[in-house]
Design an enzyme around this catalytic site. Structure first.
Site, PDB file in Angstrom:
ATOM      1  N   VAL A  22     -35.891 -13.193-115.298  1.00 55.89           N
ATOM      2  CA  VAL A  22     -36.050 -14.420-116.077  1.00 55.89           C
ATOM      3  C   VAL A  22     -37.309 -14.300-116.934  1.00 55.89           C
ATOM      4  O   VAL A  22     -38.356 -13.860-116.457  1.00 55.89           O
ATOM      5  CB  VAL A  22     -36.130 -15.643-115.131  1.00 55.89           C
ATOM      6  CG1 VAL A  22     -36.664 -16.868-115.845  1.00 55.89           C
ATOM      7  CG2 VAL A  22     -34.761 -15.941-114.555  1.00 55.89           C
ATOM      8  N   ARG A  45     -40.020  -5.154-111.253  1.00 58.53           N
ATOM      9  CA  ARG A  45     -41.464  -5.303-111.465  1.00 58.53           C
ATOM     10  C   ARG A  45     -42.119  -4.062-112.071  1.00 58.53           C
ATOM     11  O   ARG A  45     -42.976  -4.189-112.962  1.00 58.53           O
ATOM     12  CB  ARG A  45     -42.151  -5.684-110.143  1.00 58.53           C
ATOM     13  CG  ARG A  45     -41.857  -7.127-109.722  1.00 58.53           C
ATOM     14  CD  ARG A  45     -42.193  -7.337-108.271  1.00 58.53           C
ATOM     15  NE  ARG A  45     -41.403  -6.460-107.417  1.00 58.53           N
ATOM     16  CZ  ARG A  45     -41.770  -6.034-106.217  1.00 58.53           C
ATOM     17  NH1 ARG A  45     -42.939  -6.382-105.720  1.00 58.53           N
ATOM     18  NH2 ARG A  45     -40.977  -5.233-105.513  1.00 58.53           N
ATOM     19  N   CYS A  75     -30.828 -14.526-106.275  1.00 57.14           N
ATOM     20  CA  CYS A  75     -32.083 -15.211-106.597  1.00 57.14           C
ATOM     21  C   CYS A  75     -32.338 -16.360-105.613  1.00 57.14           C
ATOM     22  O   CYS A  75     -31.533 -17.282-105.512  1.00 57.14           O
ATOM     23  CB  CYS A  75     -32.045 -15.730-108.029  1.00 57.14           C
ATOM     24  SG  CYS A  75     -33.603 -16.490-108.486  1.00 57.14           S
ATOM     25  N   LYS A  87     -24.999  -8.950-108.209  1.00 59.50           N
ATOM     26  CA  LYS A  87     -26.273  -8.507-107.633  1.00 59.50           C
ATOM     27  C   LYS A  87     -26.556  -9.401-106.432  1.00 59.50           C
ATOM     28  O   LYS A  87     -26.630 -10.622-106.566  1.00 59.50           O
ATOM     29  CB  LYS A  87     -27.380  -8.629-108.688  1.00 59.50           C
ATOM     30  CG  LYS A  87     -28.767  -8.251-108.190  1.00 59.50           C
ATOM     31  CD  LYS A  87     -29.707  -8.071-109.376  1.00 59.50           C
ATOM     32  CE  LYS A  87     -31.147  -7.840-108.938  1.00 59.50           C
ATOM     33  NZ  LYS A  87     -31.847  -9.053-108.524  1.00 59.50           N
ATOM     34  N   ASN A  99     -32.003  -1.565-105.432  1.00 57.48           N
ATOM     35  CA  ASN A  99     -33.060  -2.343-106.085  1.00 57.48           C
ATOM     36  C   ASN A  99     -34.047  -2.849-105.033  1.00 57.48           C
ATOM     37  O   ASN A  99     -33.679  -3.081-103.888  1.00 57.48           O
ATOM     38  CB  ASN A  99     -32.423  -3.527-106.845  1.00 57.48           C
ATOM     39  CG  ASN A  99     -33.430  -4.523-107.368  1.00 57.48           C
ATOM     40  OD1 ASN A  99     -33.453  -5.679-106.946  1.00 57.48           O
ATOM     41  ND2 ASN A  99     -34.281  -4.072-108.277  1.00 57.48           N
ATOM     42  N   HIS A 147     -30.408  -5.806-103.861  1.00 61.15           N
ATOM     43  CA  HIS A 147     -31.857  -5.937-103.671  1.00 61.15           C
ATOM     44  C   HIS A 147     -32.078  -5.897-102.161  1.00 61.15           C
ATOM     45  O   HIS A 147     -31.629  -6.802-101.448  1.00 61.15           O
ATOM     46  CB  HIS A 147     -32.340  -7.258-104.300  1.00 61.15           C
ATOM     47  CG  HIS A 147     -33.800  -7.507-104.095  1.00 61.15           C
ATOM     48  ND1 HIS A 147     -34.421  -8.685-104.437  1.00 61.15           N
ATOM     49  CD2 HIS A 147     -34.782  -6.719-103.573  1.00 61.15           C
ATOM     50  CE1 HIS A 147     -35.706  -8.623-104.149  1.00 61.15           C
ATOM     51  NE2 HIS A 147     -35.940  -7.448-103.619  1.00 61.15           N
TER      52      HIS A 147
HETATM   53  C1  FNR Z   1     -36.711 -11.333-110.968  1.00 60.97           C
HETATM   54  N1  FNR Z   1     -35.515 -11.102-110.295  1.00 60.97           N
HETATM   55  C2  FNR Z   1     -34.324 -11.599-110.805  1.00 60.97           C
HETATM   56  N2  FNR Z   1     -33.136 -11.247-110.249  1.00 60.97           N
HETATM   57  C3  FNR Z   1     -31.963 -11.643-110.787  1.00 60.97           C
HETATM   58  O1  FNR Z   1     -30.885 -11.289-110.285  1.00 60.97           O
HETATM   59  N3  FNR Z   1     -31.959 -12.412-111.913  1.00 60.97           N
HETATM   60  C4  FNR Z   1     -33.099 -12.824-112.523  1.00 60.97           C
HETATM   61  O2  FNR Z   1     -33.057 -13.484-113.571  1.00 60.97           O
HETATM   62  C5  FNR Z   1     -34.337 -12.431-111.938  1.00 60.97           C
HETATM   63  N4  FNR Z   1     -35.536 -12.821-112.479  1.00 60.97           N
HETATM   64  C6  FNR Z   1     -36.718 -12.224-112.078  1.00 60.97           C
HETATM   65  C7  FNR Z   1     -37.885 -12.449-112.791  1.00 60.97           C
HETATM   66  C8  FNR Z   1     -39.047 -11.772-112.454  1.00 60.97           C
HETATM   67  C9  FNR Z   1     -40.294 -11.999-113.252  1.00 60.97           C
HETATM   68  C10 FNR Z   1     -39.036 -10.874-111.357  1.00 60.97           C
HETATM   69  C11 FNR Z   1     -40.285 -10.121-110.971  1.00 60.97           C
HETATM   70  C12 FNR Z   1     -37.889 -10.673-110.626  1.00 60.97           C
HETATM   71  C13 FNR Z   1     -35.465 -10.162-109.163  1.00 60.97           C
HETATM   72  C14 FNR Z   1     -35.416  -8.727-109.674  1.00 60.97           C
HETATM   73  O3  FNR Z   1     -34.299  -8.476-110.459  1.00 60.97           O
HETATM   74  C15 FNR Z   1     -35.418  -7.731-108.503  1.00 60.97           C
HETATM   75  O4  FNR Z   1     -34.301  -7.961-107.703  1.00 60.97           O
HETATM   76  C16 FNR Z   1     -36.673  -7.814-107.636  1.00 60.97           C
HETATM   77  O5  FNR Z   1     -37.832  -7.986-108.387  1.00 60.97           O
HETATM   78  C17 FNR Z   1     -36.829  -6.555-106.804  1.00 60.97           C
HETATM   79  O6  FNR Z   1     -36.874  -5.401-107.610  1.00 60.97           O
HETATM   80  P1  FNR Z   1     -38.242  -4.596-107.883  1.00 60.97           P
HETATM   81  O7  FNR Z   1     -39.182  -5.574-108.514  1.00 60.97           O
HETATM   82  O8  FNR Z   1     -38.760  -4.149-106.567  1.00 60.97           O
HETATM   83  O9  FNR Z   1     -37.873  -3.464-108.778  1.00 60.97           O
END
Ligand code: FNR
Length: 486
Positions: free
Chosen positions: A15, A238, A111, A150, A209, A178
């Protein structure tokens, strides 16, 4: 053939972060697939699809003229549209709306944030397997593009594997996992063993993920995470948000270089400056208290952001070339202002090349307010703004009538508010009145009165300051309340 999710490195949905400039940057650096930020079905269903011929983008625009989703040809074959939904019919309607502009459709089932779980979306779906089945089957059967989802993991491996097997049967092309439970936060360790058990239990590609920071800090770690999870592909959130050059096989770049690359895309696609700022703040996260970080925090426009990072020359030359492009598309005059052949009333207006710069004014003393106040004092009818929007880039143009005379800027603006402020400035400047600018003093006033006298001698002095009278159309069909940027 549809997009394949096997053996890919993927930018995760995020997001606010996963807007067009970030997605393009991830692709530049080597990502194979990019997900957009989660967009909620109800919001998308209010949007209209518009082609911006100047930017060469496809924009999904809300009734308030905000761009909710923007995409372009470059990513068409590899962008996945992620939606937030808990309703099969709505999900299908959104998928059909965007289907021809994207490579695949994803449903967010992971989420845990309230904005997603309220209304049964995001991780809330994990407790409604029948709903998951209904939404995914409807999408798979209803559209021609691949469908993915996801998820987060459930409390046990067995429960998670059973859920994923059900999901596989719906016909999805891949599943992103995730490796955290819905109550776990990013600082909790990622459960690689759960992802591995899933990857071994299904035959569709599993996208691992959750490895950022703990496992993935540079490109080579992506492969390590893939091995640990036995997954087909890896998705990064991230790590990519902090430094998108993580996707570079040749190695990570300095954040300064990355910021410059990011800003180029942001300027090119006219990204809203608040979104650009947000993404840059993530990249500069260790330096937010530095003078650079504070300047970024205070920036009020894309131009100011460019100044902070020493990219003024780029900004100016790009803006000029963009203006030239607008002209070559012959849209400068296509704003419904000049259709003499329609035989409608034609009026004269004084025009100047003026833009309203928000930073030059106090919020409570804008040119519009100053002009209104002046009209009241002079016992004149209050100013009347007629604003039109052109279709090719949805820019606005406003003509203000004061004391039966019309004033407007040559230039078109991104929002109705900006266009009206510019028209008010033209009027105030032409009449030699103060504009309400910060620091506008007595000397400015004298200067303006002098300038007014110059205006009256049309043909003398600096061309750009001489008001040029142009035939303008009186347009009834104004676009009240359609600001793209406020
Ligand atoms: C997210 N994540 C997320 N997941 C998703 O399915 N839809 C979304 O819109 C979002 N938005 C979002 C915004 C921000 C700023 C972060 C940091 C994370 C979760 C993301 O896709 C992911 O699943 C997690 O952050 C874990 O992955 P990493 O960060 O370990 O690579």
């Amino acid at each position: 053939m549809g997009l394949s999710f096997s053996d890919k490195i993927i930018l995760a949905p995020m997001v606010r972060v996963g807007t067009l400039p970030m997605r393009l940057l991830a692709l530049d650096y080597g990502a194979d697939i990019v997900y957009c930020e989660e967009l909620v079905d109800l919001k998308m269903l209010q949007c209209k699809r518009v082609v911006n011929e100047v930017l060469q983008t496809v924009d999904y625009v809300s009734p308030t003229e905000r761009i909710v989703f923007q995409t372009c040809e470059r990513e068409k074959g590899c962008v996945v549209f992620q939606m937030g939904t808990a309703d099969a019919k709505r999900a299908l309607a959104v998928a059909k709306l965007v289907e021809n502009d994207v490579a695949a459709i994803d449903v967010n089932m992971g989420c845990p944030k309230e904005y997603s779980t309220k209304g049964g979306m995001g991780a809330a779906l994990l407790s409604s397997p029948e709903k998951i089945e209904e939404v995914l089957k409807t999408l798979v059967n209803g559209i021609s593009k691949p469908v993915t989802c996801k998820i987060r993991i459930l409390p046990t491996v067995e429960e998670t594997v059973s859920l994923v097997k059900m999901i596989e049967k719906t016909g999805v092309a891949a599943i992103a996992v995730h490796g955290r439970k819905k109550e776990e936060r990013p600082q909790h360790p990622v459960h690689c063993d759960f992802i591995k058990a899933i990857a071994e239990a299904v035959s569709i590609p599993v996208i691992a993920n959750g490895g950022s920071q703990e496992i993935i800090r540079e490109f080579v770690d992506i492969e390590a995470f893939k091995s640990l999870t036995a997954a087909s592909s890896v998705m990064l959130a991230r790590a990519a948000m902090w430094n998108p050059s993580i996707f570079r096989r040749e190695g990570i770049l300095s954040i300064n270089d990355v910021i410059h690359d990011y800003i180029r895309h942001a300027v090119h696609y006219d990204n809203h400056y608040t979104n650009t700022k947000y993404c840059l703040c993530q990249m500069l996260r260790d330096q937010l208290e530095s003078s650079l970080g504070k300047k970024l925090h205070a920036a009020q426009s894309t131009k100011e952001i460019c100044e902070i990072f020493g990219m003024t020359t780029f900004y100016e030359s790009f803006t000029l070339s963009q203006e030239a492009r607008r002209e070559s598309l012959n849209i400068i005059n296509q704003g419904t202002l000049e259709f003499d052949d329609k035989n409608e009333e034609i009026v004269d207006a004084t025009q100047l090349p003026v833009k309203f710069e928000k930073k030059d004014y106090l919020p409570q003393i804008t040119p519009k307010m100053v002009l209104l106040e002046w009209c009241r004092k002079e016992k004149l009818p209050q100013p009347v703004y007629q604003t039109v929007q052109r279709s090719l880039d949805r820019f606005f143009h406003s003509v203000v009538t004061v004391n039966e005379k019309k004033y407007c800027s040559f230039l078109w603006d991104k929002s109705k508010k900006l266009a009206e402020q510019a028209a008010a400035i033209v009027c105030l400047r032409t009449l030699g009145l103060p504009e309400g600018k910060i620091g506008e003093g007595e000397s400015d006033l004298v200067h303006k009165r002098k300038r007014k006298m110059q205006y009256q001698k049309v043909g003398s002095g600096n061309l750009s300051e001489v008001p040029q009278t142009k035939k303008l159309h009186q347009e009834d069909d104004t676009t009240e309340g359609k600001d793209k940027e406020s």
